[in-house]
Design an enzyme around this catalytic site. Sequence first.
Site, PDB file in Angstrom:
ATOM      1  N   VAL A  26     -75.937  -9.161   5.904  1.00 53.40           N
ATOM      2  CA  VAL A  26     -75.199 -10.159   6.670  1.00 53.40           C
ATOM      3  C   VAL A  26     -75.292  -9.787   8.140  1.00 53.40           C
ATOM      4  O   VAL A  26     -74.991  -8.650   8.522  1.00 53.40           O
ATOM      5  CB  VAL A  26     -73.720 -10.226   6.238  1.00 53.40           C
ATOM      6  CG1 VAL A  26     -72.980 -11.291   7.060  1.00 53.40           C
ATOM      7  CG2 VAL A  26     -73.606 -10.539   4.752  1.00 53.40           C
ATOM      8  N   ASP A  85     -65.474 -10.594  -8.325  1.00 53.69           N
ATOM      9  CA  ASP A  85     -65.680  -9.330  -7.605  1.00 53.69           C
ATOM     10  C   ASP A  85     -64.609  -9.145  -6.536  1.00 53.69           C
ATOM     11  O   ASP A  85     -64.902  -8.793  -5.398  1.00 53.69           O
ATOM     12  CB  ASP A  85     -67.075  -9.290  -6.981  1.00 53.69           C
ATOM     13  CG  ASP A  85     -67.470  -7.879  -6.521  1.00 53.69           C
ATOM     14  OD1 ASP A  85     -66.919  -6.905  -7.070  1.00 53.69           O
ATOM     15  OD2 ASP A  85     -68.319  -7.763  -5.619  1.00 53.69           O
TER      16      ASP A  85
END
Length: 260
Positions: A9, A118
């Site tokens: 990212v 998650d």
Amino acid sequence: VGRGGMGTVWLAERSDGVMARQVALKLPSQVSSPGLVERMRRERDILASLEHPSIARLYDAGASEDGRPYMALEYVEGKPIDKYCAERSTSVRQTLRLFQLVAEAVAFAHARLVVHRDLKPGNILVTTDGAVRLLDFGVAKLLRGEDEDVDTIGFDRTDKLTRITGTALTLDYASPEQIRGERITVACDVYSMGVILYELLTGSRPHKPKQNTPGAMLDAIQDHEAPFVSHVAHRQIARGMRGDLDAILAKALKKLPAER
């Protein structure tokens, strides 16, 4: 600004003259991996359906000239919720108010048949003004397509430790049924939220493995009941946790999904 199993990212900036905006640009680590490309496509579709003030917003998605898919997400300047609470020494009431925002965002996703799968402190950022942003739906599951997408870890005892790193979960916060490769339901997220809240209130996780190994952690998650949160918390705040908080967290951390 970040790196994980799916890719990286980057902090990027829109510069087409239409709008100036910083974004978190998510790129898969392997262009040729069909699995990663499919996960990003699924995350894009899921995020497009989740417009909520506490869920990081999707701004754009597409493919680069070399065919690499990308997603431009809301860039959040914040800290993981555990670090935020620790640095500010938040009270039990303040911690619960903050966590309520997390619960509302997760409930919003569940109402749209999306399970995050998650949830962990690193995927829950808190800004300086106390706003919450839930991140990373890259391994989320659409319940309506559950039978077409079964996650398994291959859990006979001989190979589960060697395959654990390739699964869509973070072991410390995963539910017992996730690590066994069983059906994914909203109860998986409920369990993970129980682990996170337990940790925020006590500074420790509910699982106490006998050894610091993945195998011992797997055994603890599946077989050992967590002590009441009031029995683990600091003595000065433990009294306020007896009763409701003990009961709520004990229920969230039940081994069987139907009991949560």
